[in-house]
Design an enzyme around this catalytic site. Structure first.
Site, PDB file in Angstrom:
ATOM      1  N   ASN A  42      16.745  49.071   7.557  1.00 44.68           N
ATOM      2  CA  ASN A  42      16.351  49.416   6.181  1.00 44.68           C
ATOM      3  C   ASN A  42      16.012  50.902   5.989  1.00 44.68           C
ATOM      4  O   ASN A  42      16.260  51.459   4.924  1.00 44.68           O
ATOM      5  CB  ASN A  42      15.209  48.518   5.688  1.00 44.68           C
ATOM      6  CG  ASN A  42      13.984  48.560   6.561  1.00 44.68           C
ATOM      7  OD1 ASN A  42      14.052  48.854   7.753  1.00 44.68           O
ATOM      8  ND2 ASN A  42      12.842  48.250   5.981  1.00 44.68           N
ATOM      9  N   GLU A  69       5.826  46.518  14.548  1.00 45.15           N
ATOM     10  CA  GLU A  69       5.632  46.550  13.086  1.00 45.15           C
ATOM     11  C   GLU A  69       6.589  45.513  12.510  1.00 45.15           C
ATOM     12  O   GLU A  69       7.798  45.685  12.563  1.00 45.15           O
ATOM     13  CB  GLU A  69       5.909  47.953  12.545  1.00 45.15           C
ATOM     14  CG  GLU A  69       5.419  48.136  11.119  1.00 45.15           C
ATOM     15  CD  GLU A  69       6.516  47.962  10.089  1.00 45.15           C
ATOM     16  OE1 GLU A  69       6.636  46.826   9.548  1.00 45.15           O
ATOM     17  OE2 GLU A  69       7.242  48.930   9.830  1.00 45.15           O
ATOM     18  N   LEU A  70       6.022  44.438  11.957  1.00 47.39           N
ATOM     19  CA  LEU A  70       6.822  43.253  11.663  1.00 47.39           C
ATOM     20  C   LEU A  70       6.890  42.890  10.186  1.00 47.39           C
ATOM     21  O   LEU A  70       7.144  41.744   9.842  1.00 47.39           O
ATOM     22  CB  LEU A  70       6.263  42.062  12.461  1.00 47.39           C
ATOM     23  CG  LEU A  70       6.140  42.300  13.963  1.00 47.39           C
ATOM     24  CD1 LEU A  70       5.579  41.074  14.651  1.00 47.39           C
ATOM     25  CD2 LEU A  70       7.484  42.680  14.563  1.00 47.39           C
ATOM     26  N   LYS A 121      17.998  50.877  20.604  1.00 46.47           N
ATOM     27  CA  LYS A 121      18.834  49.740  20.232  1.00 46.47           C
ATOM     28  C   LYS A 121      18.655  49.577  18.726  1.00 46.47           C
ATOM     29  O   LYS A 121      17.662  49.022  18.261  1.00 46.47           O
ATOM     30  CB  LYS A 121      18.396  48.474  20.977  1.00 46.47           C
ATOM     31  CG  LYS A 121      19.374  47.285  20.800  1.00 46.47           C
ATOM     32  CD  LYS A 121      19.205  46.620  19.456  1.00 46.47           C
ATOM     33  CE  LYS A 121      20.153  45.433  19.289  1.00 46.47           C
ATOM     34  NZ  LYS A 121      20.722  45.325  17.956  1.00 46.47           N
ATOM     35  N   HIS A 122      19.597  50.103  17.971  1.00 44.28           N
ATOM     36  CA  HIS A 122      19.489  50.061  16.519  1.00 44.28           C
ATOM     37  C   HIS A 122      20.090  48.751  15.991  1.00 44.28           C
ATOM     38  O   HIS A 122      20.768  48.014  16.708  1.00 44.28           O
ATOM     39  CB  HIS A 122      20.196  51.263  15.899  1.00 44.28           C
ATOM     40  CG  HIS A 122      19.499  51.827  14.715  1.00 44.28           C
ATOM     41  ND1 HIS A 122      18.835  51.049  13.783  1.00 44.28           N
ATOM     42  CD2 HIS A 122      19.357  53.121  14.272  1.00 44.28           C
ATOM     43  CE1 HIS A 122      18.316  51.821  12.856  1.00 44.28           C
ATOM     44  NE2 HIS A 122      18.609  53.081  13.123  1.00 44.28           N
ATOM     45  N   ALA A 123      19.816  48.470  14.719  1.00 41.32           N
ATOM     46  CA  ALA A 123      20.407  47.304  14.070  1.00 41.32           C
ATOM     47  C   ALA A 123      21.927  47.421  14.107  1.00 41.32           C
ATOM     48  O   ALA A 123      22.488  48.514  13.970  1.00 41.32           O
ATOM     49  CB  ALA A 123      19.917  47.188  12.632  1.00 41.32           C
ATOM     50  N   GLU A 125       7.918  36.701   2.958  1.00 43.73           N
ATOM     51  CA  GLU A 125       8.233  38.047   2.489  1.00 43.73           C
ATOM     52  C   GLU A 125       9.524  38.039   1.679  1.00 43.73           C
ATOM     53  O   GLU A 125      10.544  37.519   2.126  1.00 43.73           O
ATOM     54  CB  GLU A 125       8.375  38.993   3.674  1.00 43.73           C
ATOM     55  CG  GLU A 125       8.646  40.437   3.281  1.00 43.73           C
ATOM     56  CD  GLU A 125       8.756  41.357   4.478  1.00 43.73           C
ATOM     57  OE1 GLU A 125       8.670  42.590   4.280  1.00 43.73           O
ATOM     58  OE2 GLU A 125       8.935  40.870   5.609  1.00 43.73           O
ATOM     59  N   CYS A 127       9.206  47.196   4.165  1.00 46.32           N
ATOM     60  CA  CYS A 127       8.055  46.431   4.643  1.00 46.32           C
ATOM     61  C   CYS A 127       6.803  46.777   3.849  1.00 46.32           C
ATOM     62  O   CYS A 127       5.952  45.910   3.614  1.00 46.32           O
ATOM     63  CB  CYS A 127       7.819  46.724   6.123  1.00 46.32           C
ATOM     64  SG  CYS A 127       9.197  46.271   7.186  1.00 46.32           S
ATOM     65  N   GLY A 144      10.752  45.267  12.815  1.00 48.08           N
ATOM     66  CA  GLY A 144      11.710  44.256  12.412  1.00 48.08           C
ATOM     67  C   GLY A 144      11.049  42.965  12.012  1.00 48.08           C
ATOM     68  O   GLY A 144       9.903  42.949  11.545  1.00 48.08           O
TER      69      GLY A 144
END
Length: 464
Positions: free
Chosen positions: A137, A234-235, A160-162, A368, A268, A212
């Site tokens: 995002n 951070e979720l 390790k990216h999306a 969310e 987020c 994520g």
């Protein structure tokens, strides 16, 4: 999951990439270990020079990398440029302040003597290669807010990216290479999620950070816990936005629109639950709904677009399920609530939406909403506002609008969140710690707290 750039504005696959082989992963892990062995001994001056160079390059690249981000995940191109420049600011901040933030700390002389030492101090030393598992995002910002402090502390990074933002991921590796960082200091690993466990369990990887989903965080935390390795998580969040009678209601409503739809609502820290005192509820509702209706939804490469597409077809489907469940359970849609008719045959768009009459039994009350959908609550007083604000498994940030100092103190005391923002929307800044409570994760990024997360905090005691 394929590693590919799929334009969410039209569903077109632009580029595809092969995942790294086990042999290439091993080569890169070995390279990271060798890089750390030498990079950890560099001076803050040398590290700052490299990070400043990376910042200069990113600033020059901002228009081009912004378009890449937009075509990979759909954010309006103006917001993408702003994201790149925010990264530049943060790089420069850490380049300037890291030496001070990680300077040796000296206890009081009386305490040193009481410990039996002639001298004693605390030193911050780097840990080693850190694995960063990052989301799509904010494909630049999420990485840089880890990488800038980690590199300044003397660590090296493995990204390790999306899987839907591979071009941005590869750009980041190239950026640090062009800035002059030694080979292996920052590497992008084009891998699927299935390869993460093996990398995290490798003895050369000493820690991990993840931004994520909650399931992803649980998985990484459990693996790292089994290996006794440090993690920062951070979720996500379902941030409350509380408006009380003494607030500037017009300003609160105008800001609320931006707070909800920033990054197409896929943030987020976007405000998601709007909790309004009954005495100003109608005034706020009218202004807020009008502002949401006025937003322009369309091509994210168009400079005039306010809201682009969701990042994926699945993301839009998940959002639609939450809205449909709420409506079927008695909620009222005040605006939006469907795919834009003029964009029905293009991309993964969804109208800016406001939903009222939400009850605790509805999924949307607790889950969310990752898209431009706001829920609106009417409350009788501050006590009820705080109760509704805290009635969530998440605790990333919170917003309060009031002119009453007593209400500010009460909310700051009782809000179950990692941040409390008063008379303004939640935002991150390199000088302020960022992170959450409850299922929003643990640990902190940014500020001195963030740079110290991946340091060996070492006591140096010297006898007489």
């Amino acid at each position: 999951m394929p590693i590919a750039t799929v334009n969410p504005a039209n569903g077109e696959t632009l580029k595809t990439y092969e995942a790294l082989s086990p042999e290439e992963i091993e080569r890169r892990l070995a390279l990271a270990a060798r890089a750390f062995d030498s990079y950890r001994t560099t001076t803050f001056f040398d590290r700052a020079r490299l990070l400043q160079r990376a910042a200069d390059l990113l600033e020059a690249d901002a228009p081009d990398i912004a378009r890449v981000m937009t075509t990979e995940m759909g954010k309006p191109v103006a917001a993408a440029r702003a994201e790149a420049l925010k990264c530049v600011k943060t790089m420069r901040w850490y380049a300037e302040h890291a030496a001070r933030l990680l300077a040796d700390e000296h206890p009081a002389e009386s305490d040193v003597k009481d410990s039996g030492a002639a001298r004693a101090h605390v030193r911050y030393r780097p840990l080693g290669p850190v694995l960063a598992v990052m989301p799509w995002n904010f494909p630049l910002w999420q990485v840089v807010r880890f990488a800038a402090p980690a590199l300044m502390a003397g660590n090296v990074g493995l990204l390790k990216h999306a899987s839907n933002v591979p071009q941005t991921a590869l750009y980041l590796e190239d950026l640090f290479r062009r800035a002059g960082y030694p080979e292996g200091c920052f590497q992008t690993l084009l891998i699927g999620s299935g390869a993460v466990e093996g990398i995290l369990r490798d003895e050369r990887v000493v820690a991990a950070t993840l931004t994520g989903s909650e399931p992803a965080g649980r998985s990484v935390a459990s693996i790292a816990g089994d290996e006794v390795k440090k993690t920062v998580l951070e979720l996500g969040g379902s941030d409350p936005y509380v408006v009380l009678p003494s607030a500037d209601v017009a300003k609160a409503a105008k800001t609320a629109v931006t707070a909800r739809v920033q990054n197409n609502g896929q943030s987020c820290i976007a405000a998601k639950r709007f909790i309004v005192h009954e005495s100003v509820f109608e005034e706020f509702r009218e202004a807020f709904v009008a502002g949401m209706r006025e937003l322009r939804v369309g091509d994210p490469l168009d400079e005039d677009t306010d809201v682009g597409p969701l990042s994926s077809e699945q993301g839009r489907s998940d959002l639609e399920e939450l809205v449909d469940d709420a409506v079927e359970s008695g909620a009222t849609v005040l605006c939006g609530g469907q795919r834009p008719k003029d964009l029905a045959d293009r991309g993964w768009f969804y109208e800016p939406t406001v939903i009222a009459d939400v009850t605790p039994e509805m999924r949307i009350h607790l889950e969310e909403t990752f898209g431009p959908v706001a829920t609106l609550y009417r409350v009788a007083d501050l006590d009820e506002a705080i109760a509704v604000a805290n009635d969530t498994p998440f605790g990333l940030s919170s917003n309060l609008w009031t002119g009453d100092e007593g209400e500010i103190e009460r909310f700051a005391r009782d809000s179950q969140a990692g941040g409390v923002f008063v008379n303004g929307m939640t935002a991150s800044h390199p000088a302020l710690p960022f992170g959450g409570a409850k299922r929003s994760g643990y640990g902190r990024e940014l500020s001195d707290h963030g740079i110290k997360e991946f340091c060996n905090i070492t006591t140096v005691w010297i006898g007489a």
